[in-house]
Design a protein around this motif. Sequence first.
Motif, PDB file in Angstrom:
ATOM      1  N   GLN A 255       7.055  -9.527  11.922  1.00  0.00           N
ATOM      2  CA  GLN A 255       6.587 -10.831  12.585  1.00  0.00           C
ATOM      3  C   GLN A 255       5.504 -11.142  10.896  1.00  0.00           C
ATOM      4  O   GLN A 255       5.476 -12.062  10.113  1.00  0.00           O
ATOM      5  CB  GLN A 255       5.871 -11.274  13.301  1.00  0.00           C
ATOM      6  CG  GLN A 255       5.169 -12.751  13.258  1.00  0.00           C
ATOM      7  CD  GLN A 255       4.114 -12.967  14.428  1.00  0.00           C
ATOM      8  OE1 GLN A 255       3.430 -11.769  15.021  1.00  0.00           O
ATOM      9  NE2 GLN A 255       3.777 -14.088  14.356  1.00  0.00           N
ATOM     10  N   GLN A 590      14.684 -19.967  23.358  1.00  0.00           N
ATOM     11  CA  GLN A 590      15.837 -18.839  22.276  1.00  0.00           C
ATOM     12  C   GLN A 590      15.719 -20.034  20.566  1.00  0.00           C
ATOM     13  O   GLN A 590      15.504 -19.354  20.071  1.00  0.00           O
ATOM     14  CB  GLN A 590      17.317 -18.173  22.637  1.00  0.00           C
ATOM     15  CG  GLN A 590      16.787 -17.657  22.842  1.00  0.00           C
ATOM     16  CD  GLN A 590      18.109 -17.028  24.050  1.00  0.00           C
ATOM     17  OE1 GLN A 590      18.916 -16.945  23.946  1.00  0.00           O
ATOM     18  NE2 GLN A 590      17.745 -16.456  25.423  1.00  0.00           N
ATOM     19  N   LEU A 591      16.204 -20.915  21.129  1.00  0.00           N
ATOM     20  CA  LEU A 591      16.647 -21.941  19.652  1.00  0.00           C
ATOM     21  C   LEU A 591      15.554 -22.608  19.307  1.00  0.00           C
ATOM     22  O   LEU A 591      15.220 -22.387  17.808  1.00  0.00           O
ATOM     23  CB  LEU A 591      17.245 -23.294  20.136  1.00  0.00           C
ATOM     24  CG  LEU A 591      18.829 -22.908  20.306  1.00  0.00           C
ATOM     25  CD1 LEU A 591      19.431 -24.290  21.146  1.00  0.00           C
ATOM     26  CD2 LEU A 591      19.721 -22.483  19.651  1.00  0.00           C
ATOM     27  N   ARG A 593      12.247 -21.121  19.166  1.00  0.00           N
ATOM     28  CA  ARG A 593      12.214 -19.812  18.621  1.00  0.00           C
ATOM     29  C   ARG A 593      12.464 -19.176  17.537  1.00  0.00           C
ATOM     30  O   ARG A 593      11.555 -19.027  16.517  1.00  0.00           O
ATOM     31  CB  ARG A 593      11.614 -18.019  19.667  1.00  0.00           C
ATOM     32  CG  ARG A 593      11.481 -17.263  18.950  1.00  0.00           C
ATOM     33  CD  ARG A 593      11.730 -15.610  19.905  1.00  0.00           C
ATOM     34  NE  ARG A 593      10.724 -16.205  20.891  1.00  0.00           N
ATOM     35  CZ  ARG A 593      10.753 -16.466  21.814  1.00  0.00           C
ATOM     36  NH1 ARG A 593      12.432 -15.366  22.878  1.00  0.00           N
ATOM     37  NH2 ARG A 593       9.912 -16.469  23.745  1.00  0.00           N
ATOM     38  N   LYS A 594      14.176 -19.367  17.171  1.00  0.00           N
ATOM     39  CA  LYS A 594      14.692 -19.281  15.946  1.00  0.00           C
ATOM     40  C   LYS A 594      14.513 -20.170  15.089  1.00  0.00           C
ATOM     41  O   LYS A 594      13.791 -19.978  13.757  1.00  0.00           O
ATOM     42  CB  LYS A 594      15.830 -19.534  16.319  1.00  0.00           C
ATOM     43  CG  LYS A 594      16.891 -18.465  15.563  1.00  0.00           C
ATOM     44  CD  LYS A 594      18.699 -18.746  15.385  1.00  0.00           C
ATOM     45  CE  LYS A 594      18.978 -18.851  14.293  1.00  0.00           C
ATOM     46  NZ  LYS A 594      20.430 -18.620  14.339  1.00  0.00           N
ATOM     47  N   VAL A 595      14.389 -21.740  15.253  1.00  0.00           N
ATOM     48  CA  VAL A 595      13.272 -22.505  14.286  1.00  0.00           C
ATOM     49  C   VAL A 595      12.238 -22.349  14.017  1.00  0.00           C
ATOM     50  O   VAL A 595      12.050 -22.382  12.757  1.00  0.00           O
ATOM     51  CB  VAL A 595      14.034 -24.086  14.586  1.00  0.00           C
ATOM     52  CG1 VAL A 595      13.643 -25.146  14.035  1.00  0.00           C
ATOM     53  CG2 VAL A 595      15.197 -23.671  15.149  1.00  0.00           C
ATOM     54  N   ASP A 597       9.877 -19.767  13.889  1.00  0.00           N
ATOM     55  CA  ASP A 597      10.207 -18.685  13.322  1.00  0.00           C
ATOM     56  C   ASP A 597      10.131 -18.848  11.685  1.00  0.00           C
ATOM     57  O   ASP A 597       9.903 -18.144  10.822  1.00  0.00           O
ATOM     58  CB  ASP A 597      10.744 -17.303  14.179  1.00  0.00           C
ATOM     59  CG  ASP A 597       9.874 -17.063  14.672  1.00  0.00           C
ATOM     60  OD1 ASP A 597       9.437 -17.361  15.410  1.00  0.00           O
ATOM     61  OD2 ASP A 597      10.390 -16.010  16.248  1.00  0.00           O
ATOM     62  N   SER A 598      11.676 -18.754  11.618  1.00  0.00           N
ATOM     63  CA  SER A 598      12.167 -19.589  10.342  1.00  0.00           C
ATOM     64  C   SER A 598      11.261 -20.293   9.502  1.00  0.00           C
ATOM     65  O   SER A 598      11.584 -20.647   8.089  1.00  0.00           O
ATOM     66  CB  SER A 598      13.615 -20.088  10.349  1.00  0.00           C
ATOM     67  OG  SER A 598      13.247 -21.432  10.810  1.00  0.00           O
ATOM     68  N   LEU A 611      17.175 -19.178   6.183  1.00  0.00           N
ATOM     69  CA  LEU A 611      16.129 -19.237   7.549  1.00  0.00           C
ATOM     70  C   LEU A 611      16.745 -20.860   8.404  1.00  0.00           C
ATOM     71  O   LEU A 611      17.061 -21.067   9.392  1.00  0.00           O
ATOM     72  CB  LEU A 611      15.658 -18.102   7.945  1.00  0.00           C
ATOM     73  CG  LEU A 611      16.158 -16.535   7.710  1.00  0.00           C
ATOM     74  CD1 LEU A 611      14.937 -15.744   7.602  1.00  0.00           C
ATOM     75  CD2 LEU A 611      17.265 -16.681   8.172  1.00  0.00           C
ATOM     76  N   ASP A 614      19.680 -21.592   8.073  1.00  0.00           N
ATOM     77  CA  ASP A 614      20.434 -21.437  10.035  1.00  0.00           C
ATOM     78  C   ASP A 614      20.326 -21.709  11.557  1.00  0.00           C
ATOM     79  O   ASP A 614      21.498 -22.411  12.149  1.00  0.00           O
ATOM     80  CB  ASP A 614      20.729 -20.593   9.295  1.00  0.00           C
ATOM     81  CG  ASP A 614      21.526 -19.608   8.037  1.00  0.00           C
ATOM     82  OD1 ASP A 614      22.238 -21.157   7.379  1.00  0.00           O
ATOM     83  OD2 ASP A 614      21.426 -18.855   7.727  1.00  0.00           O
ATOM     84  N   ALA A 615      18.993 -22.360  10.872  1.00  0.00           N
ATOM     85  CA  ALA A 615      18.742 -22.485  12.672  1.00  0.00           C
ATOM     86  C   ALA A 615      18.427 -23.664  12.689  1.00  0.00           C
ATOM     87  O   ALA A 615      18.684 -23.901  14.201  1.00  0.00           O
ATOM     88  CB  ALA A 615      16.836 -21.589  12.493  1.00  0.00           C
ATOM     89  N   ASP A 618      22.118 -24.585  13.840  1.00  0.00           N
ATOM     90  CA  ASP A 618      22.234 -23.743  14.956  1.00  0.00           C
ATOM     91  C   ASP A 618      22.315 -24.399  16.165  1.00  0.00           C
ATOM     92  O   ASP A 618      22.894 -24.598  17.071  1.00  0.00           O
ATOM     93  CB  ASP A 618      21.910 -22.183  15.165  1.00  0.00           C
ATOM     94  CG  ASP A 618      21.949 -21.791  16.463  1.00  0.00           C
ATOM     95  OD1 ASP A 618      22.975 -21.434  17.076  1.00  0.00           O
ATOM     96  OD2 ASP A 618      21.575 -20.667  16.651  1.00  0.00           O
TER      97      ASP A 618
END
Length: 629
Positions: A255, A590-591, A593-595, A597-598, A611, A614-615, A618
Amino acid sequence: MQFEINQQIGPESAFISDSTSNRARIKFDIIMLDHFENVSLVFNGNELEIFNVQLTDDSMELSVDQPVLFPGRYTLTIHRYKGLIGSAIYYRDAGEHAVFGSQLFPNRAPAVFPTYLGSTEKVTFSITMVHPIGTLAVTSGADEGNPRRMDENWQMTTFSTTPSITPSMLCFLLLPTEYTQIESSYTGINITVHYNKFRVQKEQAKHLLHTATQVLALLKDIFSSLIPVPKIDIITMNEVSSTACFGAIVVSEVQFFSADYANQVRMLAIWLSKQWIGGYAAISEGTDLCVQEDLVAFIADKVIKRMTNDEFTRLGQLAKIYLSENVFSPGETLRLEEYPNELEIHEKCGLRGVSMLESIESLIGEKTMILKINEMIYNSKKGSYSSETLYGLLNGTVDSDIYVSQLLHYWREHGGLPYMTVDRLGNSIRITQNGSNMTVKNGLGTWERMPLWPLPLKFTEFKLPISIMISHGIQLSPVREGLIFSNLGFPNFYRVNYDIDTWREIKTILTENATSYTLRERFQLVSDFCYFYSIKSLPEPAASVLRNEFVQLVRLRPTSFPICDAAIFQCVVTHEHTRPKHLDKSSMVQLRRKVFDSFANSSEMECRSGLAHDALNDLCTKLYGISCL
């Protein structure tokens, strides 16, 4: 464990006394602790006879062989008990050996020792750790010298008693021989970075130490007080969630070292701010934990401004707010469950609440705002504070008779993102507020039509004699010709809609001269248009024509519109697809967090690549069943 009973526990208190056998009982919180041995309870030097220790998965109840427990100081001693290695105490592979750590925030302390109000009640801790020779023990307290050797395999380290802190802010770690350290005393206290020499390069550790030292020096200035800890240990670790506790920080290697400099500053500012807000001064109610998280994020943004000229962190924060309010948790308030978990805290805190604090600061000034926060910290050093404490200190008024505390209280107790409509009518402007088509949660936790919000007024070309709009609408006249923006850059927590002709002008200006506006302003304007297009607040067919032009604009000029995919999200999904699918809570977490974090590195926030793209794609695919970005 030493504790005080302030009110007699006796026969009249049915919920904590056994009316059938006339035995007083006292209950502590535990999480999967068992095999308690040699339990004793002492009052005024006399040991009380314990009749029974009853255990469940989440409580330990002591029954004493007397009808009453009188007010006074008690000492509970437990010589041995067992718990599970899992989330509260964990280990990770460090090479040939394991590194042990703890994560007690917000409600895991009962998995390590019996507690009472473990996330909010403040106590002192005196800790001694027995650990293998060759390992280094670290806790929230400072060590009182070198470890004492017990035999050929074991040693014992004793730590100084901590100040009063909540159990959730306590930590302890055990570092194997794979770890080495560097330190600095520039700020007046020792900051030590412990890092795995086989996983982290020395230059990376030096960068972490140098940045932390700079951040702590700035925080010391902002809080106008001594650093409330005798030392700070920063421990890097693999495959963990970063966490701040009193006197120590566990830093996720991935991180932190994958983030850009501004986001590294922000992370450290949040973690280190918790030495004051969360450590020194603790929140009194679990439902109010967002107050703590919002305050530390508010302070962290000030550190970023002083240490960098970065625009991307502010841009990313606005994108997170908009996505949270539109997609991930629309209509939610800042009130948490009584015992919130980390997911709920991350979902609700550190976004909309920070924007609200910034609004209050714009009304009373930065100097006063910082002064009030410091006053709250100082007043709470031996106790705790609540949202009401903060409201009580923000006792200034605007527009003669509107208390800023009332504004903040109202905003925090109501869910949803309100909006204002600004219509140009010749040489006048009509401002209206109408969010009644939105369903939002209120402070009681029930869903309702969005009520009227008190909205701070801020225009680019003129200043009004009033600061807050508390009516459904006002009309301003005469107003000079030209483009006039309201709330540009999102200084206050609301969206702005304009008439269709003004939106055309905005699109033209962004086409010809986008760099005249900050990244955050550009994102805000495009995203607001797409939002109002998606809820059909603009006249057709002109709105659809303009929608195509906005989407084409950001795609043809990607360098001018970072994370354009988030800005045009509502334009694209509304135009091309039907209603989103219902996804379960775990999938949305989960989605999200992915977005989010990008957004931690500006190099991954390019328009239509990286990223972030992509996030977001997705997310769109999961919600609408097709790749739409």
